[in-house]
Design a protein around this motif. Structure first.
Motif, PDB file in Angstrom:
ATOM      1  N   ILE A 133       0.851  -1.193   0.000  1.00  0.00           N
ATOM      2  CA  ILE A 133       0.000   0.000   0.000  1.00  0.00           C
ATOM      3  C   ILE A 133       0.884   1.240   0.000  1.00  0.00           C
ATOM      4  N   ASP A 134       0.823   2.001  -1.072  1.00  0.00           N
ATOM      5  CA  ASP A 134       1.625   3.215  -1.209  1.00  0.00           C
ATOM      6  C   ASP A 134       0.694   4.421  -1.128  1.00  0.00           C
ATOM      7  N   PHE A 135       0.572   4.971   0.087  1.00  0.00           N
ATOM      8  CA  PHE A 135      -0.318   6.118   0.270  1.00  0.00           C
ATOM      9  C   PHE A 135       0.231   7.367  -0.411  1.00  0.00           C
ATOM     10  N   GLY A 136       1.550   7.478  -0.493  1.00  0.00           N
ATOM     11  CA  GLY A 136       2.158   8.652  -1.092  1.00  0.00           C
ATOM     12  C   GLY A 136       1.775   8.831  -2.551  1.00  0.00           C
ATOM     13  N   ASN A 137       1.748   7.715  -3.286  1.00  0.00           N
ATOM     14  CA  ASN A 137       1.402   7.757  -4.711  1.00  0.00           C
ATOM     15  C   ASN A 137      -0.005   7.249  -4.987  1.00  0.00           C
ATOM     16  N   ALA A 138      -0.741   6.938  -3.918  1.00  0.00           N
ATOM     17  CA  ALA A 138      -2.121   6.434  -4.050  1.00  0.00           C
ATOM     18  C   ALA A 138      -2.182   5.235  -4.982  1.00  0.00           C
ATOM     19  N   GLN A 139      -1.335   4.233  -4.681  1.00  0.00           N
ATOM     20  CA  GLN A 139      -1.275   3.032  -5.507  1.00  0.00           C
ATOM     21  C   GLN A 139      -1.173   1.782  -4.640  1.00  0.00           C
ATOM     22  N   ILE A 140      -1.718   0.700  -5.159  1.00  0.00           N
ATOM     23  CA  ILE A 140      -1.592  -0.611  -4.522  1.00  0.00           C
ATOM     24  C   ILE A 140      -0.853  -1.519  -5.483  1.00  0.00           C
ATOM     25  N   ARG A 141       0.201  -2.172  -5.011  1.00  0.00           N
ATOM     26  CA  ARG A 141       0.932  -3.117  -5.841  1.00  0.00           C
ATOM     27  C   ARG A 141       0.359  -4.513  -5.616  1.00  0.00           C
ATOM     28  N   VAL A 142      -0.096  -5.143  -6.676  1.00  0.00           N
ATOM     29  CA  VAL A 142      -0.655  -6.490  -6.567  1.00  0.00           C
ATOM     30  C   VAL A 142       0.164  -7.454  -7.408  1.00  0.00           C
TER      31      VAL A 142
END
Length: 238
Positions: A133-142
């Protein structure tokens, strides 16, 4: 029984030997069955029996030409994917829906919201770790099939639900969770262990039951719901 039905049809056309059956006769039989409202699966079962019988007669040299050679059965109608209406999803995710005021209640709500907002697969959700969970870039790595990774953007509403869940989860699980490394599971049970597939299925099924009467109430339905909502809002899907 399948062969008997064709025999009766053929006799009605004045045909008493299978060697006299033409491809056109079989096609006429298919048309009659379809006109009677028979399902494609029903017709194809009949043709399968007839095809096996024809091969047997060829092998035993009772016939020299296979009348089934150019016969193809009717295609099965494609069923439309099941999805939940956007209004029903919004109603389900509303705070007034009665989500339990516990960290588990927040977890369950997040699971529904994440499926709906990202379209990720069940396996991808189960394997999520905190570091994904990358809140800084608003991305989730799956990590998907064949260990292929991709980044999924998320919106502010989902971010708030995630932060809410994590805060309550960490508070409930105490120092063990706070001191854990970033490779720890994101979705956990009361023992701080990764959620099993069956539990996620049950969470989705039970909560979808609050707003829909669909027979299928699974994570895959939410994946279809995500895709349908995106298309309804003129988004392009790869």
């Amino acid at each position: 029984m399948d062969l008997v039905q064709f025999r009766e049809f053929a006799r009605g056309r004045g045909i008493f030997l299978f060697g006299d059956v033409k491809t056109t006769d079989i096609r006429e039989w298919i048309i009659r069955l379809m006109d009677e409202g028979k399902a494609p699966a029903y017709v194809n079962r009949k043709l399968s029996a007839l095809r096996s019988f024809s091969k047997y007669l060829l092998k035993t040299k009772h016939i020299t030409v296979d009348p089934m050679l150019k016969i193809t059965g009717p295609k099965r109608a494609k069923t439309l994917p099941t999805f939940v209406r956007e209004a029903d999803m919004n109603r389900l995710l509303d705070d007034e829906q009665g989500w339990e005021d516990t960290w588990e209640g927040r977890r369950d709500k997040l699971i529904i919201a994440m499926f709906y907002a990202t379209g990720m697969r069940l396996s991808e959700l189960l394997e999520l770790n905190d570091r994904d969970i990358d809140f800084g870039n608003a991305q989730i790595r799956v990590t998907g099939k064949r260990n292929k990774q991709r980044l999924i953007p998320f919106h502010r509403e989902l971010e708030q639900i995630m932060r809410d869940y994590m805060a309550y989860r960490n508070s409930e699980l105490g120092e063990k969770r706070l001191s854990a490394d970033s490779n720890t599971p994101f979705f956990v049970n009361t023992l701080d262990r990764r959620l099993p597939k069956t539990q996620v299925y049950n969470i989705v099924k039970q909560n979808l039951s609050k707003v829909v009467t669909l027979k299928k109430r699974s994570p895959h339905v939410l994946r279809h719901t995500f895709a349908t909502t995106m298309l309804n809002n003129d988004a392009e899907l790869e």
